[in-house]
Design a protein around this motif. Structure first.
Motif, PDB file in Angstrom:
ATOM      1  N   UNK A 111       0.856  -1.159  -0.104  1.00  0.00           N
ATOM      2  CA  UNK A 111      -0.104  -0.071  -0.195  1.00  0.00           C
ATOM      3  C   UNK A 111       0.823   1.121  -0.112  1.00  0.00           C
ATOM      4  N   UNK A 112       1.937   1.100   0.809  1.00  0.00           N
ATOM      5  CA  UNK A 112       2.693   2.435   0.813  1.00  0.00           C
ATOM      6  C   UNK A 112       3.303   2.747  -0.593  1.00  0.00           C
ATOM      7  N   UNK A 113       4.024   1.493  -1.442  1.00  0.00           N
ATOM      8  CA  UNK A 113       4.556   1.643  -2.745  1.00  0.00           C
ATOM      9  C   UNK A 113       3.522   2.095  -3.610  1.00  0.00           C
ATOM     10  N   UNK A 114       2.292   1.688  -3.552  1.00  0.00           N
ATOM     11  CA  UNK A 114       1.202   2.028  -4.422  1.00  0.00           C
ATOM     12  C   UNK A 114       0.874   3.723  -4.121  1.00  0.00           C
ATOM     13  N   UNK A 120       3.681   9.890  -7.608  1.00  0.00           N
ATOM     14  CA  UNK A 120       4.768  10.006  -8.662  1.00  0.00           C
ATOM     15  C   UNK A 120       4.092  10.282  -9.890  1.00  0.00           C
ATOM     16  N   UNK A 121       2.885   9.490 -10.332  1.00  0.00           N
ATOM     17  CA  UNK A 121       2.318   9.660 -11.286  1.00  0.00           C
ATOM     18  C   UNK A 121       1.508  11.021 -11.503  1.00  0.00           C
TER      19      UNK A 121
END
Length: 130
Positions: A111-114, A120-121
């Motif tokens: 979840x943190x990476x998403x 970033x997106x």
């Protein structure tokens, strides 16, 4: 409600295995009480069943009749099976809880990476608009 009842009725659960083991032990105790003259009370029969099934053999009450001795062989075999099932069920509970903790950590990291990827997106979209 279902979550509370499910562990008690789920086949192979720790509760199920403990109840099954206690029933086996109680049945063996009744058997010794009926077959062994030295097991005067039901409590003596249960004690003899437990010490025989656990292969402890304190020697305070021992099978003396041929029928009780033959029955003791089956109690030892049932005891090995029942105690093995209880041990395996306890180990399964511990492993399952450890697996859940690992899954929780992985999901938290995912979840943190998403969240970082979405940020970033969004940053890339904002830069493209400018």
């Amino acid at each position: 409600m279902v979550g509370i009842v499910r562990p008690w009725i789920t086949r192979g659960s720790l509760h199920h295995v403990l109840v099954l083991s206690l029933l086996i032990l109680a049945g063996c105790g009744v058997g010794f009480w009926l077959l062994e003259p030295r097991a005067v009370t039901l409590a003596d029969g249960l004690w003899l069943a437990f010490t025989t099934a656990a292969t402890v053999g304190y020697g305070d009450i021992v099978p003396t009749t041929p029928a009780a001795k033959i029955f003791a062989v089956f109690v030892v075999l049932l005891g090995y099976a029942a105690l093995s099932l209880v041990t395996a069920a306890i180990a399964a509970v511990w492993v399952e809880s450890a697996e859940r903790e690992v899954e929780r950590e992985i999901l938290h990291e995912l979840h943190a990476e998403v969240k970082r990827l979405r940020a970033d997106l969004q940053t890339l979209r904002d830069e493209r608009r400018d």
